[in-house]
Scaffold this active site. Structure first.
Site, PDB file in Angstrom:
ATOM      1  N   PHE A 135       0.814  -1.217   0.000  1.00  0.00           N
ATOM      2  CA  PHE A 135       0.000   0.000   0.000  1.00  0.00           C
ATOM      3  C   PHE A 135       0.848   1.267   0.000  1.00  0.00           C
ATOM      4  O   PHE A 135       0.401   2.332  -0.448  1.00  0.00           O
ATOM      5  CB  PHE A 135      -0.960  -0.003   1.195  1.00  0.00           C
ATOM      6  CG  PHE A 135      -0.384   0.476   2.493  1.00  0.00           C
ATOM      7  CD1 PHE A 135      -0.585   1.793   2.913  1.00  0.00           C
ATOM      8  CD2 PHE A 135       0.326  -0.378   3.324  1.00  0.00           C
ATOM      9  CE1 PHE A 135      -0.078   2.242   4.116  1.00  0.00           C
ATOM     10  CE2 PHE A 135       0.833   0.063   4.525  1.00  0.00           C
ATOM     11  CZ  PHE A 135       0.634   1.380   4.935  1.00  0.00           C
ATOM     12  N   LYS A 136       2.088   1.168   0.479  1.00  0.00           N
ATOM     13  CA  LYS A 136       2.940   2.354   0.523  1.00  0.00           C
ATOM     14  C   LYS A 136       3.183   2.934  -0.874  1.00  0.00           C
ATOM     15  O   LYS A 136       3.478   4.122  -1.016  1.00  0.00           O
ATOM     16  CB  LYS A 136       4.285   2.023   1.181  1.00  0.00           C
ATOM     17  CG  LYS A 136       4.192   1.404   2.577  1.00  0.00           C
ATOM     18  CD  LYS A 136       3.721   2.394   3.616  1.00  0.00           C
ATOM     19  CE  LYS A 136       3.619   1.772   4.996  1.00  0.00           C
ATOM     20  NZ  LYS A 136       4.914   1.454   5.601  1.00  0.00           N
TER      21      LYS A 136
END
Length: 485
Positions: free
Chosen positions: A111-112
């Protein structure tokens, strides 16, 4: 839009200066001086937008006029062209009342990437427009490092150093960082925990003279862009699920360690997104759960778990939440953080605890329960969860929330954490991009977990570029003075 410190010790700054500052010079964290308020009519107008166009509408609220809209649009489109799914963050239905928001379709399967692909391009843009030196220093519990490197590797004028705890990240996470051969990338494995790495980062950024001398820029979620870029997917998921569920109440269950992802959802709610409930999911490192349930913020003994990206005791973004909890009272926040530094914990009164529990439900998922959730979900649905997402799914099932539908954030592809998948008695095939990592040579260096040791490495890595840039500035200044004279 201006940005202020949670501790009130700096004058308001603009977007560009805030991006470059990272950690506020008074040791606090930057927050917007006001949060835009979105009407229900605005939300309906935005419902049909693509992910990229929705990001443009939301992000432009925070950049003001510092980035022309056409250039911001191009930057956003470039950032999300690297994602493997056309929707960027698609939503998957697991049952009548549970959806997954898949945030792992970016370059490093985590998700980063959603925020760091954009932040990398923001840094590159600022460097080109202003001539600023971009020397990025970050710490990672696994995913931030790989995503940050993917966002800036090979970019001219940008160098990056990432600290990570030796032996406390998954093998794939380590390979995604240490197989990068670009000369503008340095990985330092420290003999300690992520909390040690995060402490070092804050100490070095808190040394304003050192920070300015080596032009340090933040890539961790102390940088406000990280938070702002993550707000979009709460809106996007809400729109997609309510298209199917009508007027159902929507909750989000968020696996969290550093509180940044959850804090982005909190801001989305304050801006007007009708979130029924935010569920805070952690593993056995449960400082945030204990704060929500008991009102005490006190680190406990570190525990290594199957969800290592959440093996965090001191959450960077917690201070931002205190700022809003106490009505933007910077004096109160500054006092609380001084208290925390002095005695190693802080407490909030019972009246304040009620407000915290109104903002969040919280649940800690034990190691065995994490593996059980992976096994059971696969048995029931054929869907393989990574261990962090499993914590969010388990927390969603444990809370008994009144919301009709819960969206659990799927923060990583399971291939990044095959150790946990094998322990759950399951097997998986790796995506080609991940499988290829095991055949590449690694570049890594070890370092003691001290600010002094890391500062020495940074002087070597950033020093030559810093000296050359400053020489160019002096020559240009001398030339301008000669011409004007």
């Amino acid at each position: 839009m201006k940005y202020v410190s949670t501790r009130g010790g700096i004058a308001p700054v603009g977007f560009t200066e805030g991006v470059l500052m990272g950690l506020a010079d008074d040791g606090g964290l930057l927050v917007p001086d006001h949060l835009p308020q979105l009407s229900s009519d605005t939300l309906e107008r935005w419902r049909g937008l693509s992910y990229q166009d929705l990001t443009l509408e939301l992000f432009s609220l925070f950049t003001g006029d510092e980035i022309p809209r056409s250039e911001l649009k191009a930057m956003i489109n470039e950032s999300y062209a690297t994602f493997r799914h056309p929707e960027v963050t698609p939503v998957r239905r697991l049952s009548d009342d549970l959806y997954l928001l898949e945030l792992f379709h970016g370059p490093t399967f985590a998700f980063k990437d959603v925020a760091l692909q954009l932040l990398g391009n923001v840094y590159s843009y600022i460097s080109q427009q202003t001539g600023s030196i971009i020397h990025i220093l970050g710490a990672t519990s696994g995913d931030t490092g790989a995503s940050a490197i993917a966002g800036v590797r090979g970019k001219p004028g940008v160098r990056i150093c990432i600290l990570y705890p030796e032996g406390r990240v998954s093998k794939v996470q380590e390979l995604q960082m240490t197989t990068i051969a670009d000369e503008n990338v340095l990985n330092l494995a420290i003999d300690g925990t992520f909390d040690d790495a995060q402490r070092i980062i804050k100490e070095l950024f808190g040394d304003v003279a050192f920070k300015q001398r080596y032009h340090l820029r933040a890539i961790n979620s102390i940088n406000i862009v990280r938070i702002l870029a993550q707000i979009t997917y709460y809106f996007y998921a809400y729109f997609r699920v309510t298209e199917q569920q009508g007027s159902a109440k929507i909750a989000f269950s968020v696996p969290t360690g550093n509180f940044g992802d959850l804090f982005a959802g909190y801001l989305a709610g304050r801006m007007g997104l009708p979130i029924e409930r935010l569920i805070l999911a952690t593993n056995e490192n449960d400082i945030l759960v204990r704060f929500v349930q008991e009102g005490e913020y006190r680190p406990a003994a570190f525990r290594g778990t199957y969800s290592p990206s959440m093996d965090i005791q001191v959450a960077s973004n917690f201070e931002r939440y205190l700022y809003y909890l106490y009505g933007e009272d910077v004096g109160k926040v500054s006092g609380l953080m001084t208290e925390f530094r002095a005695q190693g914990f802080l407490n909030v009164p019972s009246a304040d605890q009620e407000r915290v529990r109104a903002d969040f439900e919280a649940h800690s998922v034990q190691n065995d329960a994490c593996l059980d959730t992976i096994r059971q979900t696969y048995q029931d649905t054929g869907y393989l969860l990574d261990p962090h997402t499993a914590c969010a799914v388990a927390a969603a099932g444990a809370q008994g929330t009144e919301a009709g539908v819960t969206i659990a954030l799927a923060t990583a592809h399971p291939a990044k954490f095959n150790e946990a998948i094998l322990l759950a008695g399951l097997e998986q095939s790796f995506p080609p991009e991940i499988g290829a990592l095991f055949n590449l040579p690694q570049r890594q260096q070890l370092s003691p977990a001290t600010s002094e040791a890391i500062a020495g490495r940074l002087r070597e890595f950033f020093g030559a570029a810093t000296d050359a840039a400053q020489l160019r500035e002096e020559l240009l200044l001398g030339e301008r003075n000669r011409v004007s004279g």
